[in-house]
Enzyme design. Structure first.
Site, short mmCIF file in Angstrom:
data_model
loop_
_atom_site.label_atom_id
_atom_site.label_comp_id
_atom_site.label_asym_id
_atom_site.label_seq_id
_atom_site.Cartn_x
_atom_site.Cartn_y
_atom_site.Cartn_z
N CYS A 2 0.83 -1.19 0.00
CA CYS A 2 0.00 0.00 0.00
C CYS A 2 0.87 1.24 0.00
O CYS A 2 2.09 1.16 0.21
CB CYS A 2 -0.92 0.03 1.23
N TYR A 257 10.65 -4.48 -7.66
CA TYR A 257 9.38 -4.31 -8.37
C TYR A 257 8.54 -3.12 -7.92
O TYR A 257 8.10 -2.32 -8.74
CB TYR A 257 8.54 -5.60 -8.22
#
Length: 502
Positions: A2, A257
């Site tokens: 998040c 990533y």
């Protein structure tokens, strides 16, 4: 995974929070939320969807106040509905809102403890609501109407003793200020920025430095593991280390990533780390395939571009763009449900046939998780007339679930689990497959790091830095994360109303 942000300013923060969440959108596309404080009133808007879809003019006009926090959500284990959109809010004591990035590994025990001992009810399956209630309970024990910074830091110290796992947190205490803190291992990123103005300093805390830069603040530093930062309504900054033995062990997958390449995390440039990943991977190719016949290096956009560019340079092989990305399709790795991921790959990427026809191509990606996307992309290359299709991963094989906030699937759904490199290559349809070595990945990121004792590399080697993960826990999250459960949950949730200030 998040994204979180909090701002204390001398002017309204609604637009700045919106802009900051837009910059952090890559960290979560499932839901978004903002809560602001105007005098003694909280104003909140949260719902499922992208930032641009959740907040309309009527919502922004209600978000009054010079202090606020925001969140973009990526669904983690067990959380699939709009009820888990953040921030969460409790009215006692004082009125507290909280947004959280990470995952508590002892959430079930804490939930029971909160009910039996603290007499607090948890209304969702989100560990963020649990974290909020632990904080609220510890603040309530201070038994003071006027909270001091020391009272707040004492509550955070007690929270650290109760909570385990990964958590980077921003919390808004009504009429008092913003509190931010990071778990004792600093697994999830959190940074603080400052902007000097005529009325005094203004502060922002955010998951990534890129949000601080975009809002015109100066990056001050990263929040240390175990540290709490409190910014009061007058803009005064208070800090304190709240654990005895903090140990910075950040998640290395942020650099592989999740993070944007223009971010700096714990003093490490994500862009530079990815360049080094490409260099180390090229060196491995030259060691094991000195007589390679690669004609062109093609990145799988967007995350792998940096590594692929450096790889092609070191190999002395042409670099080209072979795929055009539809920027209106979300990141497939963080889409719940295998059916949705399969459907979205061909919608997201379209190959340029001329870059493949009659060539031996090396496709470069940041990592391979399930292998579903990789297999489809390799087939696209073959359909475009590629002679041979090789595949390179800038990260080692992903063989173990993540328990610290990345919703990687059950081990049996990871293509690297129980397979060697040759078997994985066969499963995804590649003529040849090369993975980054774990030592090289760590060196790529660690090279310019200071104060980092180790990285969390658990998805690659199964070593969990918090030391509290056993097979029983992994079996539990596997039951929550397998795709059959997800798809059934997705179907159930289609009938649920989106709530909270719609």
């Amino acid at each position: 995974m998040c994204g979180i942000i909090g701002i204390v300013s001398h002017s309204p923060v609604n637009q700045a929070l919106y802009d900051g969440l837009t910059v952090l959108q890559h960290r979560g596309q499932d839901a978004a939320g903002i809560i602001t404080c105007d005098q003694d009133r909280m104003n909140m808007r949260k719902a499922n969807g992208l930032v641009r879809d959740v907040f309309h003019t009527r919502h922004m006009l209600r978000l009054q106040g010079n202090i606020g926090i925001g969140h973009v959500r990526y669904p983690t284990a067990g959380c699939f509905t709009s009820a888990e959109a953040q921030p969460f809010y409790v009215n006692s004591p004082f009125g507290i809102a909280l947004a959280h990035n990470g995952n508590l590994t002892n959430a079930s025990d804490l939930k029971q403890e909160l009910f039996v001992q603290d007499r607090r009810h948890i209304n969702t399956d989100s560990d963020s609501e649990i974290l909020l209630n632990v904080l609220a309970h510890e603040l309530d024990k201070a038994s003071k109407l006027e909270l001091s910074a020391n009272d707040i830091f004492a509550a955070v110290k007690k929270l650290h003793r109760r909570c385990r796992g990964a958590y980077a947190v921003v919390s808004l205490i009504t009429g008092r200020g913003i509190l931010a803190f990071r778990d004792p291992h600093g697994i999830r990123p959190l940074a603080i920025g400052v902007r000097k103005g005529s009325e005094g300093n203004e502060y922002v805390v955010a998951s990534e430095s890129v949000a601080i830069d975009a809002l015109g603040y100066e990056l001050l530093r990263d929040v240390a593991p175990g540290e709490a930062i409190y910014i009061d309504m007058e803009g005064e900054l208070h800090t304190q280390q709240c654990v005895d033995n903090p140990q910075l062990s950040p998640c290395i997958f942020e650099h592989v990533y999740f993070a944007r390449p223009d971010s700096i995390i714990d003093g490490i440039s994500v862009y530079k780390a990815r360049l080094r990943m490409g260099e180390y991977l090229a060196n491995k190719i030259m060691r094991i395939k000195p007589d390679h016949d690669i004609d062109v290096v093609l990145p799988i956009p967007d995350t792998s571009r940096t590594a692929a560019l450096q790889l092609s340079y070191v190999l002395g092989v042409k670099y080209s763009e072979g795929f055009i990305k539809n920027r209106y399709i979300g990141r497939t790795f963080i889409m719940p449900g295998q059916k949705e991921r399969k459907k979205s790959v061909r919608q997201k990427l379209n190959p340029i046939e001329l870059e493949f026809r009659g060539k031996n191509v090396l496709l470069v990606d940041d990592s391979i998780v399930r292998g579903t996307t990789s297999k489809q992309i390799i087939q696209m290359a073959r359909d475009c007339g590629a002679n041979k299709v090789y595949f390179a991963s800038a990260a080692p094989p992903v063989r173990f679930p993540n328990v610290y906030g990345i919703d990687m699937p059950a081990a049996k759904e990871l293509i690297g689990h129980g397979r060697n490199d040759v078997e994985i290559a066969e499963a995804i349809g590649a003529d040849w497959l090369v993975y980054q070595d774990l030592d090289d990945l760590v060196e790529s990121v660690m090279k310019k790091a200071e104060g980092i004792s180790e990285f969390d590399t658990s998805v690659f080697n199964g070593v969990y830095v918090t030391g509290d993960i056993d097979q029983a826990y992994l079996n539990k999250i596997e039951a929550l994360r397998n795709d059959d459960v997800r798809e059934a949950s997705d179907e159930d949730n289609e009938v649920m109303d989106i709530h909270n200030n719609s």
